[in-house]
Design an enzyme around this catalytic site. Structure first.
Site, PDB file in Angstrom:
ATOM      1  N   TRP A 125      80.124 -15.182   8.498  1.00 38.37           N
ATOM      2  CA  TRP A 125      78.775 -15.761   8.558  1.00 38.37           C
ATOM      3  C   TRP A 125      78.875 -17.206   9.047  1.00 38.37           C
ATOM      4  CZ3 TRP A 125      74.840 -12.788   8.915  1.00 38.37           C
ATOM      5  CH2 TRP A 125      73.552 -13.328   8.908  1.00 38.37           C
ATOM      6  N   ASP A 175      72.145 -25.388  10.690  1.00 36.08           N
ATOM      7  CA  ASP A 175      70.801 -25.703  10.189  1.00 36.08           C
ATOM      8  C   ASP A 175      70.212 -24.510   9.431  1.00 36.08           C
ATOM      9  OD1 ASP A 175      70.119 -23.892  12.181  1.00 36.08           O
ATOM     10  OD2 ASP A 175      69.037 -25.338  13.426  1.00 36.08           O
ATOM     11  N   GLU A 178      70.973 -21.317  10.949  1.00 43.65           N
ATOM     12  CA  GLU A 178      72.384 -20.993  11.057  1.00 43.65           C
ATOM     13  C   GLU A 178      72.865 -21.187  12.492  1.00 43.65           C
ATOM     14  OE1 GLU A 178      72.531 -18.456   7.277  1.00 43.65           O
ATOM     15  OE2 GLU A 178      71.503 -17.189   8.698  1.00 43.65           O
ATOM     16  N   GLU A 334      60.206 -10.808   8.624  1.00 43.41           N
ATOM     17  CA  GLU A 334      60.743 -12.133   8.937  1.00 43.41           C
ATOM     18  C   GLU A 334      59.976 -12.763  10.099  1.00 43.41           C
ATOM     19  OE1 GLU A 334      64.700 -12.405  10.940  1.00 43.41           O
ATOM     20  OE2 GLU A 334      65.280 -13.496   9.130  1.00 43.41           O
TER      21      GLU A 334
HETATM   22  C1  BGC Z   1      67.631 -17.123   9.006  1.00 46.67           C
HETATM   23  C2  BGC Z   1      67.981 -17.926   7.774  1.00 46.67           C
HETATM   24  C3  BGC Z   1      67.856 -17.090   6.535  1.00 46.67           C
HETATM   25  C4  BGC Z   1      68.576 -15.766   6.670  1.00 46.67           C
HETATM   26  C5  BGC Z   1      68.275 -14.843   5.512  1.00 46.67           C
HETATM   27  C6  BGC Z   1      68.449 -15.858   9.032  1.00 46.67           C
HETATM   28  O1  BGC Z   1      68.113 -15.120  10.167  1.00 46.67           O
HETATM   29  O2  BGC Z   1      67.905 -17.872  10.169  1.00 46.67           O
HETATM   30  O3  BGC Z   1      67.134 -19.031   7.659  1.00 46.67           O
HETATM   31  O4  BGC Z   1      68.384 -17.814   5.462  1.00 46.67           O
HETATM   32  O5  BGC Z   1      68.178 -15.130   7.854  1.00 46.67           O
HETATM   33  O6  BGC Z   1      66.915 -14.599   5.385  1.00 46.67           O
END
Ligand code: BGC
Length: 392
Positions: A125, A175, A178, A334
């Site tokens: 990760w 950030d 990620e 999301e």
């Molecule tokens: C996002 C993160 C989030 C993670 C889990 C990623 O795609 O960029 O901000 O913490 O998903 O939801």
């Protein structure tokens, strides 16, 4: 997962429908919370299943706390405390190496996410992100203040996080998304400031550590204001001219920048102008993840910032947009692909990871948080959790 029942009656008042979605979201989050307290980011999404993030979880717990789901939030913070306690030797090594002027490499820093039972997990990760270690401290202190709880229960975790943040906050890291690990990100700094300030006022730190926490928060704030502002608004990273929707959170709910200050107002305007399309908020303009769609949780973050600035009607519009992304099953995704910044990049992510993470618990929690903030959901009216089969 099977179909939950959240039918929206065609004649139902829009705010009543949102209140029901928010109440169902609280129940959904409670049902999906692991027995050990961790909140799954998304129960079934290929790349997230089995993991809990400090960042997502802290905001989820804040939403649950605001909605009156006190025990659920407390149990997540217990889990955070255990994750930190289990890594106290690692933290001590990181702190000692930093103090000796020989900082450890990024690979030796704490992870961003953990399996529910507290392991780092076997999947690679984008680790080393400091924001979550500030955000959970901010959230747990806010939780204790909101409900009059004793912070002693989380004292060890708060101390360990404070030590860890003081040793690491100046370092570039990934950030919220990620990405871009070469930069120091302004929303990450905002989470650090919020966490250190909350730790300092929590009264669980010994006075010397509390003083160092305050000093660290002040230094991080000074850097943020000196190098993280462009053209009067917060910028994506130090030296950047762009914005990122995560900056809204620095204003609210984190409260690091006053919403009504010139910087707060200009930042809200800049995020709105660059990233909001009809109420759906993009992460940042160059986003290509799943084609760069609109994120309901970010509409809610921007809504919270607007609410803090006194713009209630607009905040409500943003909440409506976010709630409108609910699927027929009653789940919040999301992101949605209604307006894509990079449509040609969507398919590669569908091929790599499958359908967009749905439900995303962070999306549900932000709808809850903004609904409570706007009085659409009364905390005390939150329904008891329903039969799990009615939800998943
Ligand atoms: C996002 C993160 C989030 C993670 C889990 C990623 O795609 O960029 O901000 O913490 O998903 O939801």
């Amino acid at each position: 997962m099977t179909t939950p029942a959240t039918p929206v009656h065609p004649d139902e008042h829009p705010e009543a429908a949102i209140a029901r979605l928010a109440a169902d979201s609280v129940a959904l989050i409670e049902r999906l919370q692991h027995a050990g307290g961790a909140y799954p980011a998304s129960p079934t999404f290929s790349a997230y299943a089995g993991y809990s993030w400090f960042r997502d979880g802290a905001f989820i717990a804040d939403g649950m706390s605001a909605a009156g789901a006190i025990d659920s939030a407390s149990r997540f913070f217990d889990w955070c405390g255990r994750m930190l306690l289990q890594r106290r030797d690692t933290i001590a090594e990181i702190v000692a190496a930093e103090a000796a002027g020989t900082p450890l490499p990024d690979e030796r820093m704490l992870a961003t996410r953990f399996t529910f039972d507290g392991a780092e997990g076997d999947d690679d990760w984008w680790d080393f992100q400091t924001d979550g270690y500030g955000t959970w401290v901010w959230a747990v202190v806010a939780h204790a203040e909101r409900h009059g709880l004793d912070l002693d229960r989380w004292a060890t975790g708060i101390r360990l996080s404070t030590e860890y943040l003081l040793a690491t906050w100046r370092r570039p890291c990934y950030d919220w998304w990620e990405e871009h690990s070469q930069h120091v990100h302004v929303s990450t700094l905002g989470c650090v400031v919020a966490g250190l300030e909350a730790a300092a006022r929590s009264r669980v730190l010994e006075p010397p550590l509390a003083a160092r926490a305050l000093g660290g928060a002040a230094a991080a704030r000074t850097l943020l204001l000196a190098e993280g502002v462009h053209d009067g608004h917060l910028a994506k990273w130090l030296g950047s001219t762009e914005v990122d929707a995560s900056l809204a959170a620095v204003i609210a709910p984190l409260g690091v920048v006053d919403a009504r200050s010139p910087l707060g107002l200009a930042s809200i305007r800049a995020v709105e102008a660059a990233l909001s399309v009809g109420g759906g908020v993009h992460r940042y303009l160059a986003d290509t993840f799943y084609g760069g769609g609109q994120w309901p949780l970010l509409s809610c973050m921007l809504g919270l910032a607007h609410a803090a600035a006194g713009h209630r009607a607009h905040a409500l519009e943003l909440l409506r947009w976010a709630a409108g992304t609910v699927t027929a099953e009653g789940w919040l995704p999301e992101q949605v692909p209604d307006h894509l910044l990079a449509p040609e990049r969507r398919q590669e992510w569908l091929d790599r990871w499958g359908t967009v993470a749905t439900p995303l618990l962070w999306s549900h929690a932000m709808v809850v948080r903004l609904a409570v903030e706007l009085g659409v959901l009364e905390p005390l009216s939150v329904l008891p959790a329903r039969d799990p089969k009615a939800i998943l």
